[in-house]
Motif scaffolding. Structure first.
Motif, mmCIF file in Angstrom:
data_model
loop_
_atom_site.group_PDB
_atom_site.id
_atom_site.type_symbol
_atom_site.label_atom_id
_atom_site.label_comp_id
_atom_site.label_asym_id
_atom_site.label_seq_id
_atom_site.Cartn_x
_atom_site.Cartn_y
_atom_site.Cartn_z
ATOM 1 N N ALA A 56 0.821 -1.211 0.000
ATOM 2 C CA ALA A 56 0.000 0.000 0.000
ATOM 3 C C ALA A 56 0.854 1.260 0.000
ATOM 4 N N VAL A 57 1.865 1.308 0.855
ATOM 5 C CA VAL A 57 2.702 2.509 0.898
ATOM 6 C C VAL A 57 3.523 2.634 -0.380
ATOM 7 N N SER A 58 3.918 1.522 -0.988
ATOM 8 C CA SER A 58 4.637 1.569 -2.276
ATOM 9 C C SER A 58 3.770 2.221 -3.344
ATOM 10 N N ARG A 59 2.508 1.836 -3.396
ATOM 11 C CA ARG A 59 1.576 2.448 -4.367
ATOM 12 C C ARG A 59 1.422 3.943 -4.098
ATOM 13 N N ASP A 60 1.264 4.305 -2.821
ATOM 14 C CA ASP A 60 1.093 5.714 -2.467
ATOM 15 C C ASP A 60 2.324 6.539 -2.839
ATOM 16 N N VAL A 61 3.507 6.014 -2.532
ATOM 17 C CA VAL A 61 4.750 6.727 -2.845
ATOM 18 C C VAL A 61 4.911 6.847 -4.360
ATOM 19 N N SER A 62 4.661 5.771 -5.075
ATOM 20 C CA SER A 62 4.785 5.789 -6.532
ATOM 21 C C SER A 62 3.841 6.814 -7.154
ATOM 22 N N GLN A 63 2.604 6.811 -6.712
ATOM 23 C CA GLN A 63 1.621 7.767 -7.241
ATOM 24 C C GLN A 63 2.040 9.203 -6.923
ATOM 25 N N PHE A 64 2.511 9.432 -5.707
ATOM 26 C CA PHE A 64 2.968 10.770 -5.328
ATOM 27 C C PHE A 64 4.121 11.216 -6.225
ATOM 28 N N LEU A 65 5.092 10.328 -6.443
ATOM 29 C CA LEU A 65 6.259 10.692 -7.253
ATOM 30 C C LEU A 65 5.878 10.946 -8.709
ATOM 31 N N ASP A 66 4.873 10.214 -9.221
ATOM 32 C CA ASP A 66 4.417 10.438 -10.595
ATOM 33 C C ASP A 66 3.931 11.868 -10.798
ATOM 34 N N GLU A 67 3.454 12.501 -9.732
ATOM 35 C CA GLU A 67 2.875 13.839 -9.823
ATOM 36 C C GLU A 67 3.745 14.918 -9.190
ATOM 37 N N SER A 68 4.907 14.554 -8.660
ATOM 38 C CA SER A 68 5.712 15.489 -7.873
ATOM 39 C C SER A 68 6.917 16.043 -8.640
ATOM 40 N N PRO A 69 7.172 17.340 -8.495
ATOM 41 C CA PRO A 69 8.402 17.900 -9.065
ATOM 42 C C PRO A 69 9.651 17.469 -8.299
ATOM 43 N N ASP A 70 9.456 16.877 -7.122
ATOM 44 C CA ASP A 70 10.592 16.415 -6.311
ATOM 45 C C ASP A 70 11.090 15.031 -6.710
ATOM 46 N N ALA A 71 10.397 14.367 -7.631
ATOM 47 C CA ALA A 71 10.823 13.031 -8.082
ATOM 48 C C ALA A 71 12.204 13.136 -8.725
ATOM 49 N N PRO A 72 12.999 12.085 -8.630
ATOM 50 C CA PRO A 72 14.319 12.109 -9.266
ATOM 51 C C PRO A 72 14.190 12.354 -10.776
ATOM 52 N N ALA A 73 15.140 13.089 -11.309
ATOM 53 C CA ALA A 73 15.143 13.359 -12.749
ATOM 54 C C ALA A 73 15.523 12.086 -13.502
ATOM 55 N N GLY A 74 14.995 11.916 -14.703
ATOM 56 C CA GLY A 74 15.330 10.757 -15.528
ATOM 57 C C GLY A 74 14.666 9.490 -15.015
ATOM 58 N N GLN A 75 15.218 8.359 -15.458
ATOM 59 C CA GLN A 75 14.658 7.071 -15.054
ATOM 60 C C GLN A 75 15.159 6.689 -13.663
ATOM 61 N N TYR A 76 14.250 6.137 -12.888
ATOM 62 C CA TYR A 76 14.646 5.674 -11.559
ATOM 63 C C TYR A 76 13.857 4.425 -11.201
ATOM 64 N N VAL A 77 14.431 3.672 -10.284
ATOM 65 C CA VAL A 77 13.797 2.470 -9.759
ATOM 66 C C VAL A 77 13.419 2.772 -8.313
ATOM 67 N N LEU A 78 12.152 2.552 -7.981
ATOM 68 C CA LEU A 78 11.673 2.785 -6.623
ATOM 69 C C LEU A 78 11.712 1.472 -5.850
ATOM 70 N N GLU A 79 12.336 1.509 -4.689
ATOM 71 C CA GLU A 79 12.377 0.352 -3.789
ATOM 72 C C GLU A 79 11.866 0.803 -2.426
ATOM 73 N N VAL A 80 10.783 0.214 -1.971
ATOM 74 C CA VAL A 80 10.228 0.525 -0.658
ATOM 75 C C VAL A 80 10.387 -0.717 0.203
ATOM 76 N N SER A 81 11.036 -0.554 1.358
ATOM 77 C CA SER A 81 11.286 -1.711 2.220
ATOM 78 C C SER A 81 11.333 -1.282 3.680
ATOM 79 N N THR A 82 11.526 -2.257 4.554
ATOM 80 C CA THR A 82 11.695 -2.006 5.986
ATOM 81 C C THR A 82 13.187 -2.078 6.309
ATOM 82 N N PRO A 83 13.573 -1.676 7.522
ATOM 83 C CA PRO A 83 14.999 -1.707 7.877
ATOM 84 C C PRO A 83 15.620 -3.100 7.898
#
Length: 149
Positions: A56-83
């Motif tokens: 769920a949080v991976s989907r939320d973060v991905s959706q936020f980054l799709d719409e955010s100017p703060d997303a990394p420039a260019g292609q990036y791989v998103l990895e969401v995990s625990t410590p």
């Protein structure tokens, strides 16, 4: 403010909205892409983050980054995990999260391993071989969770 700090600030509310705590954000080169690693955890206390919460949080973060100017420039791989199971313990919150689990603690007097029974503002209590041992938080040089098999 650098890119990581900007992302950390932007993503904190997204992760909190999913009922989790944003532990860390890392940006690392990965060939032609960038790896964006987002580490999440429970806010406090014992327990764990389950796979449904991570999804769920991976989907939320991905959706936020799709719409955010703060997303990394260019292609990036998103990895969401625990410590992880052998996480370093460096803050009081980390020790409270590890309560009830096996830990390895290094002090000036050496290394001890035991079950973390309680966490007080200034000390930890470990159960080692059936006996309790108190360790002042100020004496901890290094600490990590230990894997139980």
């Amino acid at each position: 403010m650098n890119d990581v700090e900007r992302l950390q600030e932007s993503l904190a509310s997204v992760v909190a909205g999913a009922g989790l705590y944003l532990e860390k954000v890392e940006l690392k080169p990965a060939g032609r892409r960038t790896l964006l690693r987002v580490t999440v955890d429970l806010e406090d206390g014992p327990g764990g983050v389950d796979s449904d919460q991570i999804a769920a949080v991976s989907r939320d973060v991905s959706q936020f980054l799709d719409e955010s100017p703060d997303a990394p420039a260019g292609q990036y791989v998103l990895e969401v995990s625990t410590p992880g199971a052998t996480r370093e313990l460096s803050e009081s919150r980390h020790f409270r999260r590890a309560q009830g689990r096996k830990v390895v603690i290094t002090t000036a007097e050496g290394e001890v391993s035991g079950r973390l029974e309680s966490v007080e503002p200034d000390r930890l209590t470990l159960s080692i071989g059936g006996a309790d041992q108190e360790i002042a938080l100020s004496d901890v040089i290094r600490a990590r969770m230990d894997v139980e098999l």
